[in-house]
Design an enzyme around this catalytic site. Structure first.
Site, short mmCIF file in Angstrom:
data_model
loop_
_atom_site.label_atom_id
_atom_site.label_comp_id
_atom_site.label_asym_id
_atom_site.label_seq_id
_atom_site.Cartn_x
_atom_site.Cartn_y
_atom_site.Cartn_z
N ASP A 188 0.84 -1.13 0.00
CA ASP A 188 0.27 0.16 0.17
C ASP A 188 0.87 1.39 0.17
O ASP A 188 0.49 2.50 0.35
CB ASP A 188 -1.07 -0.14 1.32
CG ASP A 188 -0.37 -0.25 2.65
OD1 ASP A 188 1.20 -0.08 2.78
OD2 ASP A 188 -0.98 -0.21 3.84
N ASP A 205 2.65 2.57 8.50
CA ASP A 205 1.53 1.56 8.39
C ASP A 205 1.34 0.80 9.51
O ASP A 205 2.15 -0.03 9.89
CB ASP A 205 1.99 0.64 7.20
CG ASP A 205 0.97 -0.22 6.63
OD1 ASP A 205 -0.08 -0.27 7.08
OD2 ASP A 205 1.27 -1.08 5.62
N ASP A 208 0.85 -3.73 8.18
CA ASP A 208 1.52 -4.00 7.11
C ASP A 208 1.06 -5.25 6.30
O ASP A 208 1.71 -5.80 5.50
CB ASP A 208 3.16 -3.98 7.24
CG ASP A 208 3.78 -3.74 5.96
OD1 ASP A 208 3.29 -3.05 4.90
OD2 ASP A 208 5.15 -3.70 5.78
N ASP A 226 -8.12 0.60 14.18
CA ASP A 226 -7.53 1.70 13.60
C ASP A 226 -7.40 1.42 12.19
O ASP A 226 -6.16 1.37 11.74
CB ASP A 226 -6.38 1.89 14.45
CG ASP A 226 -5.89 3.44 14.07
OD1 ASP A 226 -6.39 4.34 13.30
OD2 ASP A 226 -4.55 3.80 14.66
N ASN A 228 -6.80 3.63 9.81
CA ASN A 228 -6.36 4.61 9.06
C ASN A 228 -5.00 5.27 9.83
O ASN A 228 -4.42 6.19 9.28
CB ASN A 228 -7.31 5.89 8.99
CG ASN A 228 -7.85 6.32 10.33
OD1 ASN A 228 -7.55 5.72 11.25
ND2 ASN A 228 -8.71 7.63 10.26
N ASN A 230 -4.39 6.43 12.50
CA ASN A 230 -4.19 7.97 13.22
C ASN A 230 -4.09 7.70 14.64
O ASN A 230 -4.34 8.65 15.32
CB ASN A 230 -5.13 8.91 12.54
CG ASN A 230 -6.64 8.49 13.16
OD1 ASN A 230 -6.79 7.26 13.81
ND2 ASN A 230 -7.56 9.09 12.71
N ILE A 232 -6.28 6.50 16.57
CA ILE A 232 -7.80 6.77 17.11
C ILE A 232 -8.68 5.60 16.73
O ILE A 232 -8.66 4.93 15.64
CB ILE A 232 -8.41 7.97 16.65
CG1 ILE A 232 -7.76 9.22 16.99
CG2 ILE A 232 -9.82 8.25 17.05
CD1 ILE A 232 -8.04 10.48 15.98
N GLU A 244 -13.74 7.08 16.27
CA GLU A 244 -13.58 7.70 15.06
C GLU A 244 -14.61 8.51 14.35
O GLU A 244 -14.41 9.55 13.71
CB GLU A 244 -13.08 6.34 13.97
CG GLU A 244 -12.34 7.15 12.65
CD GLU A 244 -11.22 7.46 12.70
OE1 GLU A 244 -10.68 8.49 12.00
OE2 GLU A 244 -10.25 7.04 13.44
N SER A 262 15.58 18.04 -3.62
CA SER A 262 16.56 17.89 -2.30
C SER A 262 15.95 19.19 -1.41
O SER A 262 16.18 18.75 -0.11
CB SER A 262 17.94 17.84 -2.67
OG SER A 262 18.14 19.32 -3.70
#
Ligand SMILES: *[C@@H]1O[C@H](CO)[C@@H](O)[C@H](O)[C@H]1NC(C)=O
Ligand SMILES: *[C@@H]1O[C@H](CO)[C@@H](O)[C@H](O)[C@H]1NC(C)=O
Ligand SMILES: *[C@@H]1O[C@H](CO)[C@@H](O)[C@H](O)[C@H]1NC(C)=O
Ligand SMILES: *[C@@H]1O[C@H](CO)[C@@H](O)[C@H](O)[C@H]1NC(C)=O
Ligand SMILES: *[C@@H]1O[C@H](CO)[C@@H](O)[C@H](O)[C@H]1NC(C)=O
Ligand SMILES: [Ca+2]
Ligand SMILES: [Ca+2]
Ligand SMILES: [Ca+2]
Length: 579
Positions: A188, A205, A208, A226, A228, A230, A232, A244, A262
């Site tokens: 992802d 992630d 994973d 969770d 996403n 975040n 929460i 959420e 850069s």
């Protein structure tokens, strides 16, 4: 090892990937240069540092080479270093003992080659024989002396064939590839490792093994987990709803993406690498990590910074603020939703051909994004001594259009793109030209002008046009950059897109300089000392604040409203799992 001490890496701010761009040019892995190119520069820097160590520690040049090798991290690297020193030392030692300059010694062992009319020089001879006679004759004689010192001619070895160095070359090869995390099991484009385009570059992630769980995913009301990343999750038992859905789902959430070069990746070479008085066994301790991050520090950058410098005090220091942190302070639900898609040396060609494809966003499943498109200089910056290798305004317009069209096909509706104009790089020379580079710190014998001239002599400069003692070149380069900015502004004003609104913004450099000076600072204090080219930690911090203020003033409609539940989120979820 010759490749990795100090400044060699300056050159990694140039394109490293091997590809043909639409100008029909091939980007070599590292630029070839002339007069010996990169091996010559590496030799001169290393011999220059070793020669300074002889003075600092009152020892022979042979002892100083041993000392330098001993500073490298790991026995294997030290052993390779000694083998290389044995290969080149006989000639170099003899020449340095004869008070030749580091450059002449490097010509002597053929690391530098006499191909153009000039002899490329970096140091002002001070502790050395002055250049009274024809430099070309000095070089000829040096080659004879070096040869006589071991009765065999010198040849620069293919370092990447040496096993331990091959590992390093493999890491560097990755720099030019797809710009995706090295370790991403579910594909992802997010990872839970830090370096190699991992969490230092994009949010962690938190699962994973599931590609539907990653930062930026729009949440559904019913997931307890969770999804996403975040930090929460769970159900508020007093209401029976997920946190959420109570505190995030109905607030506008925007992830942060920066696409650039850069400067926005925050390229930084620790100054100690090039400062003889500061070299020690500790100097290169973090080199493995630094290599894995392409000499970039995105986790401390103006766009996507979120850490402080306490872990790497020896290598980098200064205050930190970022657009990501600003956005996160408006809505804590966007925790970890950042992506730094910047690549050293990137210009509009590389962005459209390759880099932009590393964006992680699913149009119909993720939250909208706030994208800053900041290709600030490489379309006019390269090693060539002419204007024809700079992008034309027409081509720049076309490239940027292709990038925006691609983004339109990839981002969720309601996103925002801010396209930033090119910088005026004239400031670099103005601020630095007569200052002393770290390589010359011991004897004040290397100014930035000398460094620029040396890199141009070898045709390996990251920016011939601006890193140039010739004012005509600097202003021609600025003129082209300003024309490119105009083309971009024109594009943003005359084109609309389905899924985002695009805004033009001048690079905030002028305002950053102004504010710094108003507070009693000097401009050179904002520029990376080793490369004399990039904004440093202070500049990154200030850029984040000023860029944000400019957005608020000029385009307030871009800034989402404050999430009224931020305090509740903080109370319940603390640091939301950190990074
Ligand atoms: C440097 O070392 C030499 C002997 O190797 C000694 O004679 C000399 O006094 C030393 N110089 C200083 C400044 O310590
Ligand atoms: C190089 O060869 C010459 C002549 O063959 C010899 O006199 C000299 O000692 C050799 N020098 C070295 C460093 O081997
Ligand atoms: C800096 O980061 C470290 C580790 O991430 C943390 O423990 C420390 O409190 C931070 N310091 C400041 C001043 O934010
Ligand atoms: C670029 O910056 C220099 C100062 O470093 C200034 O003299 C020049 O006018 C600027 N050019 C433009 C086009 O803004
Ligand atoms: C600066 O560069 C221009 C353009 O190549 C050249 O015409 C001019 O002679 C150079 N000036 C100096 C002082 O070298
Ligand atoms: Ca993943
Ligand atoms: Ca995942
Ligand atoms: Ca969540």
């Amino acid at each position: 090892m010759l490749q990795f001490l100090c400044l060699i890496v300056l050159l990694s701010s140039v394109p490293l990937s091997s590809c043909h761009d639409s100008r029909g040019q091939t980007h070599g892995r590292l630029r070839d240069g002339v007069n010996g190119g990169i091996p010559c520069a590496a030799c001169v820097f290393i011999v220059g540092l070793a020669e300074q160590l002889t003075e600092i520690y009152n020892e022979s040049i042979a002892q100083s080479f041993d000392r330098l090798c001993g500073y490298l991290p790991g026995q294997e690297l030290q052993d390779v270093c000694k083998i290389l020193v044995d290969e080149f030392a006989p000639g170099i030692i003899r020449l340095i003992e004869q008070k030749e300059t580091p450059e002449v010694a490097c010509y002597g062992v053929k690391a530098c080659k006499h191909q153009t009319a000039e002899v490329c020089r970096l140091f002002t001879p001070q502790a050395h024989k002055p250049f009274l006679t024809n430099p070309a004759n000095r070089v000829k004689r040096a080659i004879q002396v070096a040869f006589a010192a071991r009765n065999r001619s010198y040849k620069f070895p293919d370092l990447c064939k040496i096993p331990i160095i091959k590992q390093i070359c493999d890491i560097i090869d990755r720099w030019g590839e797809d710009h995706l995390p090295a370790d991403d099991l579910d594909g992802d484009y997010f990872s839970d490792l830090k370096t190699m385009r991992g969490t230092f570059w994009r949010g962690k992630d938190c699962d994973d093994l599931n590609k539907n769980i990653h930062p930026g995913r729009r949440t559904t009301d019913d997931s307890v987990f969770d999804t996403n990343c975040n930090g929460i999750y769970g159900i508020d038992t007093s209401t029976g709803h997920t946190y959420e859905s109570q505190w995030c789902s109905h607030t506008p959430q925007m992830g942060i993406v920066i696409m650039g070069d850069s400067a926005s990746a925050h390229f930084h070479i620790p100054p100690d690498y090039c400062t003889a008085t500061r070299l020690s066994v500790e100097t290169f301790q973090n080199l493995p990590m630094i290599l894995e991050d392409e000499f970039d520090w995105p986790m401390l950058s103006a766009a996507t910074g979120y850490m402080n410098d306490t872990l790497w005090k020896r290598d980098i220091s200064g205050p930190m603020n970022s657009i990501y942190l600003k956005m996160r302070s408006i809505n804590r639900c966007v925790h970890r939703d950042y992506q730094n898609l910047c690549v050293n040396g990137a210009d509009t060609f590389e962005m459209k051909d390759n880099i932009m494809k590393s964006l992680a966003r699913v149009a119909d499943l993720d939250n909208p994004v706030f994208i800053t498109l900041a290709l600030l200089g490489n379309d006019v910056c390269n090693e060539y001594h002419d204007l024809s290798h700079m992008t034309t305004p027409e081509q720049f317009y076309q490239n940027q259009l292709e990038i925006l069209q691609y983004l339109d096909s990839r981002v969720p509706p309601g996103s925002t793109v801010v396209a930033v104009g090119m910088v005026n790089g004239s400031v670099l020379y103005d601020a630095l030209h007569d200052r002393i580079h770290p390589l010359g710190a011991l004897r004040n014998d290397v100014t930035y002008t000398q460094l620029y001239d040396f890199l141009n002599c070898l045709q390996i400069s990251p920016c011939f046009g601006w890193m140039n003692s010739n004012a005509t070149w600097r202003s021609l380069t600025t003129e082209r950059a300003m024309n490119l900015s105009r083309a971009l502004k024109d594009l943003t004003e005359n084109t609309t897109f389905k899924n985002f609104k695009v805004y033009y913004m001048d690079a905030p450099v002028d305002k950053v300089l102004e504010e710094w000076q108003q507070n009693g600072g000097e401009i050179w204090q904002l520029i990376e000392p080793v490369d004399g080219f990039h904004p440093n930690q202070h500049a990154n911090d200030l850029t984040a604040k000023i860029f944000w203020d400019m957005l608020v003033q000029k385009y307030p409609e871009i800034i989402p409203p404050v999430n009224p539940f931020n305090n509740l989120i903080e109370e319940r979820f603390g640091d939301q799992g950190g990074y």
